[in-house]
Motif scaffolding. Sequence first.
Motif, mmCIF file in Angstrom:
data_model
loop_
_atom_site.group_PDB
_atom_site.id
_atom_site.type_symbol
_atom_site.label_atom_id
_atom_site.label_comp_id
_atom_site.label_asym_id
_atom_site.label_seq_id
_atom_site.Cartn_x
_atom_site.Cartn_y
_atom_site.Cartn_z
ATOM 1 N N VAL A 574 0.949 -1.166 -0.108
ATOM 2 C CA VAL A 574 -0.279 0.039 0.027
ATOM 3 C C VAL A 574 0.982 1.056 0.037
ATOM 4 O O VAL A 574 1.542 1.675 0.964
ATOM 5 C CB VAL A 574 -0.890 0.167 1.269
ATOM 6 C CG1 VAL A 574 -1.803 1.237 1.107
ATOM 7 C CG2 VAL A 574 -1.728 -1.158 1.202
ATOM 8 N N LEU A 575 0.772 2.072 -1.160
ATOM 9 C CA LEU A 575 1.712 3.211 -1.228
ATOM 10 C C LEU A 575 1.148 4.251 -0.495
ATOM 11 O O LEU A 575 -0.210 4.412 -0.228
ATOM 12 C CB LEU A 575 1.729 3.686 -2.705
ATOM 13 C CG LEU A 575 2.387 2.512 -3.520
ATOM 14 C CD1 LEU A 575 2.573 2.817 -4.981
ATOM 15 C CD2 LEU A 575 3.884 1.941 -2.913
ATOM 16 N N SER A 576 1.797 5.273 0.002
ATOM 17 C CA SER A 576 1.339 6.437 0.641
ATOM 18 C C SER A 576 0.647 7.387 -0.380
ATOM 19 O O SER A 576 -0.075 8.323 0.385
ATOM 20 C CB SER A 576 2.691 7.103 1.230
ATOM 21 O OG SER A 576 3.520 7.779 0.028
ATOM 22 N N LYS A 577 0.800 7.335 -1.577
ATOM 23 C CA LYS A 577 0.129 7.941 -2.544
ATOM 24 C C LYS A 577 -1.432 7.730 -2.337
ATOM 25 O O LYS A 577 -1.805 6.690 -2.569
ATOM 26 C CB LYS A 577 0.554 7.792 -3.878
ATOM 27 C CG LYS A 577 -0.061 8.702 -4.792
ATOM 28 C CD LYS A 577 0.514 8.432 -6.460
ATOM 29 C CE LYS A 577 -0.193 9.088 -7.444
ATOM 30 N NZ LYS A 577 0.403 8.903 -8.845
ATOM 31 N N LYS A 578 -2.260 8.724 -2.331
ATOM 32 C CA LYS A 578 -3.624 8.576 -2.110
ATOM 33 C C LYS A 578 -4.408 9.039 -3.652
ATOM 34 O O LYS A 578 -3.932 9.893 -4.200
ATOM 35 C CB LYS A 578 -4.344 9.420 -1.283
ATOM 36 C CG LYS A 578 -3.922 9.363 0.239
ATOM 37 C CD LYS A 578 -3.796 7.997 0.870
ATOM 38 C CE LYS A 578 -2.855 7.794 2.227
ATOM 39 N NZ LYS A 578 -1.762 8.189 2.249
ATOM 40 N N ASN A 579 -5.429 8.034 -4.038
ATOM 41 C CA ASN A 579 -5.993 8.145 -5.246
ATOM 42 C C ASN A 579 -7.323 9.101 -4.866
ATOM 43 O O ASN A 579 -7.888 9.319 -3.768
ATOM 44 C CB ASN A 579 -6.599 7.032 -5.848
ATOM 45 C CG ASN A 579 -7.504 6.011 -5.298
ATOM 46 O OD1 ASN A 579 -8.397 6.685 -4.755
ATOM 47 N ND2 ASN A 579 -7.090 4.920 -4.886
ATOM 48 N N GLU A 580 -7.877 9.691 -5.988
ATOM 49 C CA GLU A 580 -9.015 10.677 -5.754
ATOM 50 C C GLU A 580 -10.599 9.735 -5.648
ATOM 51 O O GLU A 580 -11.398 10.621 -6.082
ATOM 52 C CB GLU A 580 -8.867 11.972 -6.714
ATOM 53 C CG GLU A 580 -7.851 12.631 -6.512
ATOM 54 C CD GLU A 580 -7.571 13.979 -7.550
ATOM 55 O OE1 GLU A 580 -8.746 14.416 -7.879
ATOM 56 O OE2 GLU A 580 -6.553 14.107 -7.736
ATOM 57 N N ASP A 581 -10.415 8.507 -5.773
ATOM 58 C CA ASP A 581 -11.649 7.875 -5.949
ATOM 59 C C ASP A 581 -12.305 7.876 -4.654
ATOM 60 O O ASP A 581 -11.875 8.434 -3.637
ATOM 61 C CB ASP A 581 -11.455 6.307 -6.504
ATOM 62 C CG ASP A 581 -10.666 6.619 -7.747
ATOM 63 O OD1 ASP A 581 -10.746 7.358 -8.438
ATOM 64 O OD2 ASP A 581 -9.875 5.423 -7.798
ATOM 65 N N SER A 582 -13.464 7.511 -4.696
ATOM 66 C CA SER A 582 -14.308 7.351 -3.199
ATOM 67 C C SER A 582 -13.633 6.122 -2.637
ATOM 68 O O SER A 582 -12.988 5.286 -2.915
ATOM 69 C CB SER A 582 -15.696 7.247 -3.451
ATOM 70 O OG SER A 582 -15.913 5.918 -4.397
ATOM 71 N N ARG A 583 -14.101 5.846 -1.290
ATOM 72 C CA ARG A 583 -13.280 4.980 -0.319
ATOM 73 C C ARG A 583 -13.283 3.744 -0.787
ATOM 74 O O ARG A 583 -12.614 2.890 -0.238
ATOM 75 C CB ARG A 583 -13.961 5.376 1.112
ATOM 76 C CG ARG A 583 -15.529 5.085 1.205
ATOM 77 C CD ARG A 583 -15.827 5.289 2.660
ATOM 78 N NE ARG A 583 -16.963 4.912 2.845
ATOM 79 C CZ ARG A 583 -17.629 5.105 3.942
ATOM 80 N NH1 ARG A 583 -17.052 5.450 5.106
ATOM 81 N NH2 ARG A 583 -19.024 4.616 4.161
ATOM 82 N N ASN A 584 -14.185 3.250 -1.341
ATOM 83 C CA ASN A 584 -14.196 1.634 -1.593
ATOM 84 C C ASN A 584 -13.540 1.014 -2.778
ATOM 85 O O ASN A 584 -13.594 0.067 -3.330
ATOM 86 C CB ASN A 584 -15.533 1.118 -2.092
ATOM 87 C CG ASN A 584 -16.516 1.238 -0.594
ATOM 88 O OD1 ASN A 584 -16.145 1.180 0.624
ATOM 89 N ND2 ASN A 584 -17.889 1.833 -0.732
ATOM 90 N N PHE A 585 -12.562 2.117 -3.500
ATOM 91 C CA PHE A 585 -11.878 1.680 -4.784
ATOM 92 C C PHE A 585 -10.530 1.692 -4.140
ATOM 93 O O PHE A 585 -9.825 2.324 -3.342
ATOM 94 C CB PHE A 585 -12.036 2.687 -5.635
ATOM 95 C CG PHE A 585 -13.511 2.720 -6.486
ATOM 96 C CD1 PHE A 585 -13.439 1.750 -7.413
ATOM 97 C CD2 PHE A 585 -14.316 3.460 -6.043
ATOM 98 C CE1 PHE A 585 -15.064 1.803 -8.190
ATOM 99 C CE2 PHE A 585 -15.420 3.375 -6.654
ATOM 100 C CZ PHE A 585 -15.927 2.622 -7.807
ATOM 101 N N MET A 586 -9.844 0.633 -4.656
ATOM 102 C CA MET A 586 -8.383 0.277 -4.705
ATOM 103 C C MET A 586 -7.725 0.332 -6.039
ATOM 104 O O MET A 586 -8.151 -0.516 -6.905
ATOM 105 C CB MET A 586 -8.206 -1.034 -3.816
ATOM 106 C CG MET A 586 -6.559 -1.351 -3.935
ATOM 107 S SD MET A 586 -6.414 -2.940 -2.797
ATOM 108 C CE MET A 586 -7.487 -4.067 -3.976
ATOM 109 N N GLU A 587 -6.776 1.098 -6.394
ATOM 110 C CA GLU A 587 -5.988 1.086 -7.434
ATOM 111 C C GLU A 587 -4.835 -0.112 -7.521
ATOM 112 O O GLU A 587 -4.142 0.065 -6.632
ATOM 113 C CB GLU A 587 -5.470 2.474 -7.993
ATOM 114 C CG GLU A 587 -6.653 3.576 -8.317
ATOM 115 C CD GLU A 587 -6.167 4.768 -8.445
ATOM 116 O OE1 GLU A 587 -4.701 5.022 -8.631
ATOM 117 O OE2 GLU A 587 -7.223 5.664 -8.929
ATOM 118 N N VAL A 588 -4.791 -0.853 -8.667
ATOM 119 C CA VAL A 588 -3.965 -1.785 -8.798
ATOM 120 C C VAL A 588 -3.284 -1.740 -9.966
ATOM 121 O O VAL A 588 -3.763 -0.815 -11.161
ATOM 122 C CB VAL A 588 -4.497 -3.283 -8.558
ATOM 123 C CG1 VAL A 588 -5.336 -3.143 -7.235
ATOM 124 C CG2 VAL A 588 -5.374 -3.509 -9.634
ATOM 125 N N SER A 589 -2.252 -2.336 -10.227
ATOM 126 C CA SER A 589 -1.446 -2.270 -11.372
ATOM 127 C C SER A 589 -2.129 -3.540 -12.747
ATOM 128 O O SER A 589 -3.002 -4.262 -12.272
ATOM 129 C CB SER A 589 0.230 -3.106 -11.326
ATOM 130 O OG SER A 589 -0.230 -4.548 -11.073
#
Length: 767
Positions: A574-589
Amino acid sequence: MSKAKISLAGVSKSYISENEVTQALHKINLDFYFGEFVAITGESGGGKSTLLNVIGGMTGYDDGEMYVDGEPTFQYDDADWEEYRRRKVGYIFQDYSLIGHYTVLDNIVSGLFAMGKSKEEAESLAMTYIEKVGLKGYETHPANELSSGQKQRLSIARALAKQTGVILADEPTGNLDSETGLSIVKLLKEISKECLVIMVTHNYEQVEPYVTRKIRLHEGVIISDIQVRESKENKSDEKAGTADTGEVVSSSVSTEKNGKKETAESDEAAKYTDTWYAKFFVMLNLKTQRAKAMLFTLFLIVVSAVSFVLIGELNLKSDDICTKNYDGLAFARQSDKRISVKKKNGKKITADDIKQIKKIRYIENVDSCDYANDINYYIIEDRDYEMQYGMQITQREIQGSATPAFLKDDKFMLSTDCITKDDLKKGELPKKMDEVVMYSDDDKLIGKEMDCYFSAYNIWDGDDYIKCTVKVTGILKKKTTQVYFTKELCNMLSMNLDSSDFRLLYDYDVSMGDYKAKRKFIPVINNELKGNEVTLSKNLNGDYPGDGKHKLRIQKLDENGKADGDYIEEEMEVLSKKNEDSRNFMEVSREFFYKYYSPKYLQASVYIANYAKTDYILKKLEKSGYYAVSTYRAGATSKSDTKEQQRLVIIGICTAGLVVMFIAGFLILRAMMTLNVKEYIVFRFIGMKKGVLRRINYIELAIYCVIAMVVALVLAFILRLAGVGFITDITWYYRFGTYICFVLYNILLCAVTAMGFNHYVKRRFHQ
């Protein structure tokens, strides 16, 4: 003297009104002979015209007997009297009774056609008698352009051309000046050498030097019958008597006598049927009465157009889908043109399947990314969304934040399955996941990157959204707000419905020997990430698991969304960089995403031209091996009493409108037709068959009606092309049965009108 041409023995005639009985003729005994010129005189109301009408077969008699060439007429029915008028007598009227819009030639030919003459024979005879009465050179002149004397000469020529042997003249000089009237009397005198002439007159002094016999009537009784002068013995009496075109057909007499002659005539003019004569007169009327034809056609165009709308509206409202409310729980996109399909064998929908489906009539597009068709997108700021700024409290600090507020949920994703290169004005179709095509007046939009948000309340939680930066690669030709996305992006965003359950495990409790937190996330691709790297949303707030390594539990789901076998655990960074999606999304490769997910394409969205064709297309899809459901019907489940009442009101108004218009149309059309009723009565007087007259009315109105219906349909088609909303909806609902109803309604109106007018003519004739 030779045998009487016409004999009356004790003939009486009475007229019955509501309050009294009037005897017009009382015990009349008269014999009329070939070669006579008879004048019938007397005061007005004395019975002169009644006597002439009885002799002419236009009025029946109550008592006594009338003999024609020695044969009784007591057994004659309507058809026999019709045949008698056609073949035995010729008429000359005070008002001429010509068809004003017909030419001189056509007026005479019409009388000969009533006798069943062929076209060639009729025209030859007509030319002979036109010359005989001094109208040569006027053959092509309309009758209403002739002088009074010429009109009466034409009336005489029409009567003579029938070669009946009997001429009946009712006040033939009544509308003429003395000089012209005298010339007509002299002409009748000349004619009497070849036939029997019976004339009713008020001006006996004018005709006295020429008549051979004077009969005076008073109150229906003969008070004098004087031989003024001897008539010339006509040696061709018997010949003339047998030269008639045929004897009266009755139930028991005459058929055998003239059978051979009638058979010969029938063989000669076999092609000249009643229908042929009717068509001839119809074409003649259309040619000479263009204003009338235009008036009838315009009126029927109005009737056809209104009936087209009312019948179409009734057909449209027969579907009660319009009374239901759409809830959008099953399918968020509220489109009545969308059908969701699956293959019955459970296999994926391929490109070949899409080609096959597109061959079905009325199908416009097929999108293999069915689930994505219920995902909203918001791409234009201040039109689709606006940013709201506020303070956000995190575990470490208070910071400013901006979140999107979506303005309208009316735009849904479509994949590039629905467009081709030909749909582009400029640029190219998307290839990479984050590329799109859209419409714009500004071609410089190509290559521009834009923020685009997505939400899907029936796939994700209601408040969930995801942000993607997309790049415009092409500009559409057609002006539209629809944006087209790659199939990869559509499938990625809808994978939550048909893939795996992803749960991030953190806060391990030693005493429990398990993780306290097992939060479910929806994985989405971030092309900047590699391997097992993930970023979580900055909106996760207090539930944030913290940076570093965490385990991710993955479990496959079956087609019903249930666990399918054991789960797998992966260690994620889990990277420290935060995405701008709503809380239920997880960005993956990308590699991690496709390691556990592959598009299934088990369901496709089919878009049809109009909802009216839904049932037709559902049946076609079912026969082609697909399960198919209208998403609009699936979503429109709750009835609205208000909408149902509105529907019933519209059905009632349309039904009442059709009934009222039918009645009004009948009355107006018949009133318009009665303006020409005299023409039809003239035709009856000269012996035209009722069947021919009926056909004339039916065919004329049928022609007007067909033209009107064609014009109405063409107008509807033009308005549909012009995009007139309610006409477009109505025409889509028109099916074969609806067109049949439309045609039957208008044809029935014209048929009933023609029938009513025929009865009206019959009553007027007998009056």
